[in-house]
Design an enzyme around this catalytic site. Structure first.
Site, PDB file in Angstrom:
ATOM      1  N   GLY A 106      37.977  53.683  34.101  1.00 45.14           N
ATOM      2  CA  GLY A 106      37.073  54.311  33.153  1.00 45.14           C
ATOM      3  C   GLY A 106      36.172  55.347  33.801  1.00 45.14           C
ATOM      4  O   GLY A 106      35.996  55.360  35.026  1.00 45.14           O
ATOM      5  N   ASN A 132      41.943  45.349  38.253  1.00 49.37           N
ATOM      6  CA  ASN A 132      41.438  45.419  36.884  1.00 49.37           C
ATOM      7  C   ASN A 132      41.900  46.728  36.243  1.00 49.37           C
ATOM      8  O   ASN A 132      41.683  47.803  36.800  1.00 49.37           O
ATOM      9  CB  ASN A 132      39.910  45.337  36.910  1.00 49.37           C
ATOM     10  CG  ASN A 132      39.259  45.626  35.571  1.00 49.37           C
ATOM     11  OD1 ASN A 132      38.285  46.334  35.483  1.00 49.37           O
ATOM     12  ND2 ASN A 132      39.801  45.057  34.515  1.00 49.37           N
ATOM     13  N   ARG A 184      26.948  55.041  35.919  1.00 48.89           N
ATOM     14  CA  ARG A 184      28.311  55.478  35.639  1.00 48.89           C
ATOM     15  C   ARG A 184      28.342  56.910  35.111  1.00 48.89           C
ATOM     16  O   ARG A 184      29.260  57.678  35.436  1.00 48.89           O
ATOM     17  CB  ARG A 184      28.983  54.528  34.649  1.00 48.89           C
ATOM     18  CG  ARG A 184      29.355  53.200  35.274  1.00 48.89           C
ATOM     19  CD  ARG A 184      30.245  52.388  34.361  1.00 48.89           C
ATOM     20  NE  ARG A 184      31.528  53.043  34.124  1.00 48.89           N
ATOM     21  CZ  ARG A 184      32.704  52.438  34.228  1.00 48.89           C
ATOM     22  NH1 ARG A 184      32.762  51.162  34.602  1.00 48.89           N
ATOM     23  NH2 ARG A 184      33.818  53.082  33.969  1.00 48.89           N
ATOM     24  N   HIS A 198      37.531  43.709  27.987  1.00 56.25           N
ATOM     25  CA  HIS A 198      38.350  44.270  29.060  1.00 56.25           C
ATOM     26  C   HIS A 198      37.864  43.871  30.452  1.00 56.25           C
ATOM     27  O   HIS A 198      38.629  43.911  31.402  1.00 56.25           O
ATOM     28  CB  HIS A 198      38.342  45.797  28.920  1.00 56.25           C
ATOM     29  CG  HIS A 198      39.372  46.509  29.724  1.00 56.25           C
ATOM     30  ND1 HIS A 198      40.725  46.211  29.656  1.00 56.25           N
ATOM     31  CD2 HIS A 198      39.269  47.538  30.619  1.00 56.25           C
ATOM     32  CE1 HIS A 198      41.390  47.020  30.465  1.00 56.25           C
ATOM     33  NE2 HIS A 198      40.533  47.822  31.058  1.00 56.25           N
TER      34      HIS A 198
END
Length: 293
Positions: free
Chosen positions: A40, A107, A187, A265
């Protein structure tokens, strides 16, 4: 560079792999566990496993890289075969560190990378732990809303904090109450690194690689993988469908599956205590990965 992370000592450094520099954080002692993060926007190794590193480092030598395209590692991924490119870099990392065999935990995008590592060089992988891995049934169904948001993050009006917050709080977790503004801010800052914006590691459908390279269910080599594998999947995963767990168990001969209710997730984050206990127990059954002090 030696530092501390929680109660763990950490050794951070760059490792040269061909033309790339891979940033790694190393914790603990014992058999090696390579932990590969998701793909991501703004992802990085240590942030992905912030709730797991200390627990696993009590028994293992834990290596947490920023994969190519992310964090402090060299940017850019071969879009013609992204999983293969990442797998070759991570196998190259093991070679550079003189690690003959390691357990691999992955992951999402990291799970796809881990699976490809086991396909390409099975002797280098002791056991696999996959959490909502990418590349399972991806060309056999309409992409999920979460995956569309991930692949479209750099399109349209480009990266924004609101888009990032929607993805993390709405798609990565089932319950977003623990996702702080600090997590979103960290992030987002990483996602707008000019080098990343110039060459996003994950992109939309333009220039897609051959289907067998992005969907393991179309790669006949997956049937031959004998690596003991533990698949952990949140039933409420909005990025990669939990039905992929059954698909992997059907194709792979040594694959166990555990599904988590009310989990998205980020199994390793939302169900950290259970994840840490289950993974530690699963890896301990294999003594083929030797300890390195």
């Amino acid at each position: 560079m030696n530092a501390t992370y929680g109660r763990c000592a950490v050794n951070e450094r760059l490792v040269s792999i061909g033309k790339r520099e891979i940033f790694i954080s190393e914790f603990g002692r014992g058999p090696t566990v390579l932990m590969l993060h998701g793909g991501g926007p703004g992802a990085s190794g240590v942030s992905n496993y912030s709730r797991n590193i200390e627990a696993l480092a009590a028994c293992y030598r834990v290596l947490v890289p920023d994969m190519p395209g992310y964090g402090k590692s060299t940017k850019g991924i071969d879009q013609s075969d992204p999983f293969g490119d990442l797998a070759q870099s991570m196998l190259g990392l093991l070679d550079a560190l003189k690690i003959r065999r390691a357990h691999v935990v992955g992951n999402s995008l990291g799970g796809a990378c881990a699976l490809r590592m086991a396909i390409e060089r099975p002797e280098a992988v002791g056991r696999l732990v996959l959490m909502g891995p990418g590349g399972v049934n991806t060309t056999r169904a309409i992409p999920t809303a979460g995956l569309r948001r991930l692949l479209g993050y750099y399109k349209g009006d480009g990266p924004t904090r609101d888009k990032l917050a929607t993805f993390v709080r709405g798609d990565l977790v089932y319950d977003a109450r623990d996702v702080t503004d600090a997590i979103i801010d960290e992030r987002f800052r990483a996602s707008i690194d000019p080098e990343v914006v110039a060459s996003p590691p994950l992109r939309g459908p333009r220039g897609m690689p051959k289907v067998r390279l992005i969907d393991f269910t179309r790669d006949d080599r997956l049937k031959a993988v004998q690596t003991p594998t533990l698949v952990l999947w949140g039933i409420e995963d909005k990025v990669n469908r939990a039905s992929g767990a059954k698909t992997l168990a059907k194709i792979m001969s040594n694959c166990d599956v555990h599904l988590y209710s009310k989990t998205g997730h980020w199994v390793q984050w939302e169900r950290a205590d259970e994840f840490n206990a289950m993974v530690t127990t699963f890896l301990a059954q294999d003594t083929s990965v030797g300890a390195v002090n």
